[in-house]
Design a protein around this motif. Sequence first.
Motif, PDB file in Angstrom:
ATOM      1  N   ILE A   6      20.251 -61.124  29.092  1.00  0.00           N
ATOM      2  CA  ILE A   6      20.080 -61.005  27.648  1.00  0.00           C
ATOM      3  C   ILE A   6      20.574 -62.284  26.996  1.00  0.00           C
ATOM      4  N   ARG A   7      19.771 -62.809  26.124  1.00  0.00           N
ATOM      5  CA  ARG A   7      20.178 -63.968  25.336  1.00  0.00           C
ATOM      6  C   ARG A   7      19.815 -63.664  23.892  1.00  0.00           C
ATOM      7  N   PRO A  15      17.253 -62.456  13.796  1.00  0.00           N
ATOM      8  CA  PRO A  15      17.728 -62.494  15.180  1.00  0.00           C
ATOM      9  C   PRO A  15      16.595 -62.413  16.198  1.00  0.00           C
ATOM     10  N   VAL A  16      16.829 -63.053  17.330  1.00  0.00           N
ATOM     11  CA  VAL A  16      15.902 -63.014  18.462  1.00  0.00           C
ATOM     12  C   VAL A  16      16.692 -62.536  19.672  1.00  0.00           C
ATOM     13  N   ILE A  17      16.156 -61.530  20.359  1.00  0.00           N
ATOM     14  CA  ILE A  17      16.732 -61.061  21.621  1.00  0.00           C
ATOM     15  C   ILE A  17      15.738 -61.417  22.715  1.00  0.00           C
ATOM     16  N   GLU A  18      16.176 -62.197  23.683  1.00  0.00           N
ATOM     17  CA  GLU A  18      15.336 -62.550  24.825  1.00  0.00           C
ATOM     18  C   GLU A  18      15.802 -61.737  26.025  1.00  0.00           C
ATOM     19  N   VAL A  48      11.932 -59.385  19.505  1.00  0.00           N
ATOM     20  CA  VAL A  48      12.348 -58.991  20.849  1.00  0.00           C
ATOM     21  C   VAL A  48      11.385 -59.672  21.813  1.00  0.00           C
ATOM     22  N   ASP A  49      11.892 -60.685  22.505  1.00  0.00           N
ATOM     23  CA  ASP A  49      11.088 -61.475  23.428  1.00  0.00           C
ATOM     24  C   ASP A  49      11.164 -60.832  24.812  1.00  0.00           C
ATOM     25  N   LEU A  50      10.043 -60.280  25.241  1.00  0.00           N
ATOM     26  CA  LEU A  50       9.974 -59.563  26.517  1.00  0.00           C
ATOM     27  C   LEU A  50       9.353 -60.407  27.615  1.00  0.00           C
ATOM     28  N   GLY A  51       9.154 -61.684  27.357  1.00  0.00           N
ATOM     29  CA  GLY A  51       8.446 -62.554  28.285  1.00  0.00           C
ATOM     30  C   GLY A  51       9.014 -62.603  29.687  1.00  0.00           C
TER      31      GLY A  51
END
Length: 118
Positions: A6-7, A15-18, A48-51
């Motif tokens: 998690i970043r 906010p961005v959650i990777e 929410v970046d699920l990449g």
Amino acid sequence: MSPLRIRTRTTRSGPVIELAGELDHDTAPEIRDLLPSLPIKHGQQLVVDLGGLTCCDSSGITVLIAARNIALAAHSTIVLAGVPDVVSRILRIVGLDQVLPTHPTAEAAEAAWMPPTG
């Protein structure tokens, strides 16, 4: 088994959650615990970046719904970025593709954000 990485970061749009690895029964509580502490303000968006996900089960889907609820409670929006095909298929099956907009990358989501006027 791939542990969840998690970043988080904050951009002008919010906010961005990777996430990278497996979002499942074992790792979902970590995200669920993180959500209330995100610095999301009225009119911003939560990305929410699920990449980097390799797996997402029903617990992961529940976390995405919780993230949507957090964003809505803050009078903000939520978008998903970099959604892998396997997760995209699950979102379509359960109908969440209708309520969770997607972008190819977190950067594209940030660029598409429109700040509130007034």
